[in-house]
Scaffold this motif. Structure first.
Motif: not given
Lengths: 188, 162
Positions: B59, B62-63, B65-66, B69-70
C-alpha cells in the motif's frame, strides 16, 4: 547476513530490499489481509534486526526469516480468535475497498475475462483459507516461494516426512474444494 | 508402478523432481492408466489456478512505515519497564486493568493488617503474661503488688528502722 551480523548496516538494507516483497506476499496469502500482512512484514524485519545474533550461518537465511514470519502470522491468528469482531471488520473493509475497483469497468471488452479471473482468485483465496495454518504455510512456501522441503521443514519446525504429508494433504484438500473447476476444459 | 505410488509422485513429476529412471516408469504407467492421467491433469489445473492469485502490491504508506520501524530497530533496546509503558500506551484498557489490580492488592493488604494483626498482638500479650507467671517470685508477691498501700507502709517501716 554475515556482513550484517558483523555490523554492516548496508547489508541489512540489502536484505530488506531483497526480501520485503516475498515476506509481504507470504504474510498476505497466509492472513489474507493487506494491513495485517504489512504489519507482519515490518515486525519481521524489526525482529530480524534485533535478534541478528541468534542467526547461525549453517542455516539458510530465508528459512530463518520465514520462521519469524510464520510465528508472527500464527500470533496474529491467535489474536484474531481473541478479537473475532475486529478482524472480521478488517477483512470486510479490505474487500470492500478492492472489489468495486476490480469490477467497475464492466463495459470494457475484457470484462468477462476479468470477471472470470476475479472469480478464480476468490475461489483460490477461499480454498487456501480453508486449510489449517501448517498446511497453508506449507503450500504457500512450496507453491509460490518454491522453497525446498528441507527449508519448509525448518520453517514449520517439523521433519521432512511430516512436511511431505502436510503438503500432500493440503493439495488433496485444495483439489476437493476446487473440484468443480478442476475437471479438464474439453470435458465441460 | 501402481496407482498409489503414481499418485504420491504426481507433484514431483510435474516439478521435474523425479529421477530419470522413475520418470520413465511413471510415464509408462500414465500411458496405460486413464485414472492417473486424470489425476495428473487435475494437479496441473490446480497449479494453474494457484498461479492466478497474484502477490499483493504494497500500500502507499508501506515503505514509510517500514523505514520508521527499521529506524526503531536501530535504537538501543529499552528496559522492560519502558516496553511495559509503551504496551500500556498502546492498550489503555490493559493499563486500567493493571491499575485496578494494584489498588485491589493494596486494599487487600490493608484489610489483612487491620483485621489479623490486632489478634496477633493480643496473642503476644498473653504470651508475655505467661512469661511473667513463670517468674515464681513475682507470683509469690502478686497480692502485694496489687496493694500499693501495703508496699508504701513496708517502705516507710524500712526507712524508719534505718
Amino acid at each position: 547476513m554475515q556482513k550484517f551480523q558483523a555490523g554492516d548496516e548496508a547489508a541489512f538494507e540489502q536484505l530488506v530490499e531483497a526480501y520485503k516483497r516475498r515476506v509481504l506476499a507470504v504474510a498476505y496469502r497466509f492472513l489474507q489481509n493487506q494491513q495485517e500482512a504489512e504489519d507482519v512484514t515490518q515486525e519481521a524485519f524489526f525482529r530480524m534486526f534485533r535478534s541478528r545474533d541468534k542467526y547461525r550461518a549453517e542455516g539458510k537465511f530465508s528459512s530463518w526469516l520465514f520462521t519469524i514470519v510464520n510465528r508472527l502470522c500464527l500470533n496474529l491468528l491467535r489474536s484474531r480468535k481473541r478479537h473475532p469482531q475486529e478482524s472480521l471488520r478488517l477483512e470486510e473493509s479490505e474487500y470492500a475497498d478492492q472489489a468495486p475497483r476490480q469490477w467497475e469497468d464492466k463495459s470494457a471488452p475484457q470484462a468477462a475475462e476479468m470477471l472470470e479471473t476475479e472469480e478464480t482468485r476468490e475461489m483460490v483465496r477461499r480454498a487456501v483459507q480453508g486449510l489449517s495454518p501448517d498446511e497453508r504455510m506449507a503450500i504457500i512456501l512450496d507453491h509460490w516461494e518454491s522453497m525446498s522441503l528441507e527449508m519448509i521443514s525448518q520453517v514449520l519446525n517439523k521433519s521432512v516426512g511430516a512436511v511431505k504429508s502436510i503438503l500432500f494433504r493440503a493439495r488433496a484438500k485444495l483439489r476437493v474444494k476446487m473440484a468443480a473447476y478442476l475437471s479438464p476444459k474439453d470435458s465441460g | 508402478m501402481d496407482c498409489k505410488l503414481c499418485r504420491e509422485n504426481i507433484y514431483r513429476y510435474l516439478r521435474g523432481q523425479l529421477s530419470r529412471s522413475v520418470h520413465d516408469v511413471f510415464e509408462m504407467h500414465l500411458a496405460k492408466c486413464p485414472d492417473c492421467n486424470r489425476e495428473v491433469a487435475q494437479e496441473k489445473r490446480l497449479s494453474e489456478f494457484l498461479n492466478e492469485w497474484p502477490a499483493p502490491e504494497p500500500s502507499l504508506g508501506f515503505e514509510t512505515r517500514l523505514a520508521q520501524r527499521l529506524q526503531e530497530a536501530r535504537q538501543p533496546e529499552t528496559g522492560w519497564w519502558q516496553r511495559l509503558g509503551r504496551g500500556f500506551m498502546a492498550r489503555p484498557v490493559w493499563a486500567g486493568a493493571a491499575a485496578v489490580l494494584m489498588v485491589g492488592a493494596l486494599a487487600a493488604v490493608w484489610v489483612y493488617n487491620s483485621q489479623v494483626l490486632p489478634g496477633k498482638q493480643a496473642d503476644m500479650m498473653v504470651a508475655q503474661d505467661m512469661e511473667l507467671f513463670q517468674d515464681m517470685e513475682v507470683i509469690e508477691y502478686l497480692d502485694l503488688l496489687e496493694n500499693w498501700d501495703e508496699i508504701n507502709a513496708l517502705e516507710n517501716d524500712s526507712e524508719e528502722q534505718s
